[in-house]
Design an enzyme around this catalytic site. Structure first.
Site, PDB file in Angstrom:
ATOM      1  N   GLY A 119       6.900  -9.046 -53.361  1.00 46.29           N
ATOM      2  CA  GLY A 119       5.575  -8.971 -53.986  1.00 46.29           C
ATOM      3  C   GLY A 119       4.840  -7.718 -53.549  1.00 46.29           C
ATOM      4  O   GLY A 119       3.815  -7.785 -52.876  1.00 46.29           O
ATOM      5  N   SER A 173      -1.060 -12.637 -37.942  1.00 51.65           N
ATOM      6  CA  SER A 173      -2.222 -13.147 -38.672  1.00 51.65           C
ATOM      7  C   SER A 173      -2.381 -14.666 -38.657  1.00 51.65           C
ATOM      8  O   SER A 173      -3.485 -15.163 -38.867  1.00 51.65           O
ATOM      9  CB  SER A 173      -2.195 -12.623 -40.104  1.00 51.65           C
ATOM     10  OG  SER A 173      -0.954 -12.891 -40.707  1.00 51.65           O
ATOM     11  N   LYS A 177      -8.108 -16.285 -40.986  1.00 53.66           N
ATOM     12  CA  LYS A 177      -8.980 -16.620 -42.120  1.00 53.66           C
ATOM     13  C   LYS A 177     -10.235 -17.367 -41.686  1.00 53.66           C
ATOM     14  O   LYS A 177     -11.232 -17.364 -42.400  1.00 53.66           O
ATOM     15  CB  LYS A 177      -8.216 -17.422 -43.171  1.00 53.66           C
ATOM     16  CG  LYS A 177      -7.207 -16.568 -43.930  1.00 53.66           C
ATOM     17  CD  LYS A 177      -7.347 -16.737 -45.413  1.00 53.66           C
ATOM     18  CE  LYS A 177      -6.475 -15.781 -46.189  1.00 53.66           C
ATOM     19  NZ  LYS A 177      -5.054 -15.841 -45.803  1.00 53.66           N
ATOM     20  N   SER A 209      -3.847 -21.287 -51.120  1.00 48.57           N
ATOM     21  CA  SER A 209      -2.542 -21.892 -50.885  1.00 48.57           C
ATOM     22  C   SER A 209      -2.438 -22.428 -49.467  1.00 48.57           C
ATOM     23  O   SER A 209      -1.396 -22.904 -49.063  1.00 48.57           O
ATOM     24  CB  SER A 209      -1.446 -20.861 -51.136  1.00 48.57           C
ATOM     25  OG  SER A 209      -1.647 -19.760 -50.285  1.00 48.57           O
ATOM     26  N   ASP A 267       2.879  -5.579 -54.861  1.00 49.02           N
ATOM     27  CA  ASP A 267       1.822  -5.099 -55.759  1.00 49.02           C
ATOM     28  C   ASP A 267       0.883  -4.111 -55.064  1.00 49.02           C
ATOM     29  O   ASP A 267       0.368  -3.192 -55.697  1.00 49.02           O
ATOM     30  CB  ASP A 267       1.015  -6.271 -56.323  1.00 49.02           C
ATOM     31  CG  ASP A 267       0.329  -7.054 -55.222  1.00 49.02           C
ATOM     32  OD1 ASP A 267       1.047  -7.740 -54.466  1.00 49.02           O
ATOM     33  OD2 ASP A 267      -0.907  -6.960 -55.099  1.00 49.02           O
ATOM     34  N   GLU A 302       3.509  -5.897 -46.748  1.00 57.16           N
ATOM     35  CA  GLU A 302       3.572  -7.042 -47.666  1.00 57.16           C
ATOM     36  C   GLU A 302       5.021  -7.447 -47.910  1.00 57.16           C
ATOM     37  O   GLU A 302       5.943  -6.718 -47.558  1.00 57.16           O
ATOM     38  CB  GLU A 302       2.843  -6.708 -48.977  1.00 57.16           C
ATOM     39  CG  GLU A 302       3.436  -5.548 -49.745  1.00 57.16           C
ATOM     40  CD  GLU A 302       2.571  -5.128 -50.931  1.00 57.16           C
ATOM     41  OE1 GLU A 302       1.622  -5.847 -51.305  1.00 57.16           O
ATOM     42  OE2 GLU A 302       2.875  -4.064 -51.509  1.00 57.16           O
TER      43      GLU A 302
HETATM   44  C1  PLP Z   1      -4.149 -14.936 -46.078  1.00 56.76           C
HETATM   45  C2  PLP Z   1      -3.180 -14.491 -45.087  1.00 56.76           C
HETATM   46  C3  PLP Z   1      -2.721 -13.167 -45.075  1.00 56.76           C
HETATM   47  C4  PLP Z   1      -3.133 -12.149 -46.103  1.00 56.76           C
HETATM   48  O1  PLP Z   1      -4.520 -11.880 -46.012  1.00 56.76           O
HETATM   49  P1  PLP Z   1      -5.277 -11.115 -47.182  1.00 56.76           P
HETATM   50  O2  PLP Z   1      -6.662 -10.977 -46.706  1.00 56.76           O
HETATM   51  O3  PLP Z   1      -5.156 -11.961 -48.425  1.00 56.76           O
HETATM   52  O4  PLP Z   1      -4.569  -9.817 -47.372  1.00 56.76           O
HETATM   53  C5  PLP Z   1      -1.850 -12.780 -44.058  1.00 56.76           C
HETATM   54  N1  PLP Z   1      -1.434 -13.665 -43.124  1.00 56.76           N
HETATM   55  C6  PLP Z   1      -1.840 -14.949 -43.111  1.00 56.76           C
HETATM   56  C7  PLP Z   1      -1.339 -15.844 -42.043  1.00 56.76           C
HETATM   57  C8  PLP Z   1      -2.738 -15.413 -44.087  1.00 56.76           C
HETATM   58  O5  PLP Z   1      -3.146 -16.680 -44.060  1.00 56.76           O
END
Ligand code: PLP
Length: 318
Positions: free
Chosen positions: A207, A303, A52, A77, A209, A203
């Site tokens: 959830g 991620s 992010k 969050s 969606d 996902e």
């Molecule tokens: C926010 C986040 C996601 C999901 O990312 P999106 O862009 O909302 O799909 C996945 N993994 C981590 C660690 C995140 O912080």
């Protein structure tokens, strides 16, 4: 305003020297187990501990001087909050974060530690978007949403762009999915750099969606899901992310909380890497055979790595 691969390239230039170019890791054990050749993009080692930071950094760097002076606001969050707070601090831009009152303690502390002002809200009762918009208007702050924004999507796409620069063409890329900023950006990068590559989103089972939205051909909204994947508790894809996902993505798979915990254990035991539950979504889909990876060269985005030590211990012990 739509987003294209040129925007991902521009984002890569803007964030160069601020965001880390994270390593690409491999594991013979993981390859043997799946019959695939897996390349893990290690965003737990990104600044602020998740991909992010890329989108946050790009969105802040793209602001004009007047907006930078007034500052930015975000609702999150956790990881987006830390990303905005840290990217703002590094670029001298004041930040205000609207956060659920029950967000993981470590994430709240880290966000405050980067110098952000925190405004708490009740995620089951209050409309965080309305609250954030009101604050933004009252104080002249620029709202940077966690996923549904062209500059955020473009920034997130730089992770898979770097991955493909390192690995060359891949048969498949698996990406963790919440609101779809990472998946949409990854899809733009993969389509441009490896046109034949299949792109999948993963996902939480609780959830799904995104899966429902692809099947129905429109954005499906669900109640706030309950899952250990606290970074993917989104209720719907975005106006900007959905069209890109619909156009580029081969499919969306789901995994259970137990499968996420098993993947976390694998990364700690075998690869000495702390990956948070949400960060394991894509990897768990490969490990559990939810997506057919055998005999393929597969890129997997890990991620993020932000998890309270106590929660980590619980998941490892389960
Ligand atoms: C926010 C986040 C996601 C999901 O990312 P999106 O862009 O909302 O799909 C996945 N993994 C981590 C660690 C995140 O912080």
């Amino acid at each position: 305003m739509s987003v294209a691969f040129a925007d991902v390239r521009a984002a890569a230039e803007r964030i160069a020297g601020i965001a880390h170019r994270t390593p690409v890791l491999t594991s013979r054990t993981a390859d043997a187990r799946t019959g695939a050749r897996l390349f893990f993009k290690a965003e737990p080692l990104q600044r602020a501990g998740a991909f992010k930071f890329r989108g946050a950094c790009n969105a802040i760097a793209a602001l004009d001087p007047a907006r930078r002076r007034r500052g930015v606001i975000a609702f999150s969050s956790g990881n987006h909050a830390q990303a905005i707070a840290y990217a703002g601090a590094l670029q001298g831009v004041p930040t205000v974060i609207v956060m659920p009152h029950d967000a993981p303690a470590m994430k709240v502390a880290a966000t405050r530690g980067y110098g952000a002002e925190i405004v708490p809200y009740d995620r089951y009762r209050e409309d965080r978007e309305a609250l954030t918009r009101q604050l933004a208007q009252e104080r002249g702050l620029t709202l940077i949403p966690p996923y549904d924004h062209p500059d955020v999507i473009a920034g997130q796409g730089t992770a898979v762009m770097e991955l493909l620069e390192e690995t060359g063409a891949l048969d498949m890329v698996l990406v963790c999915l919440g609101g779809g900023g990472l998946l949409a950006g990854s899809a733009l990068a993969a389509r441009a750099l490896a046109p034949d590559c299949e792109i999948w989103g993963v996902e939480p089972e609780a959830g799904n969606d995104g899966q429902q939205s692809l099947a129905k051909g429109e954005i499906v909204r669900i109640p706030v899901p309950v899952s250990i994947a606290d970074g993917a508790l989104t209720t719907h894809l975005g106006q900007h992310t959905f069209p890109i996902i619909q156009r580029e993505v081969a499919g969306i798979a789901t995994v259970s909380d137990a499968q996420l915990a098993a993947a976390m254990r694998f990364f700690v035991e075998r690869m000495k890497l702390v990956v948070e539950p949400t960060g394991c979504l894509a990897a768990a889909a490969a490990f559990e055979g939810v997506v057919p990876v055998a005999d393929k060269r597969v890129g997997i985005v890990l991620s993020g790595g932000n998890v309270d030590p106590a929660a980590l211990a619980r998941h490892l012990a389960a």
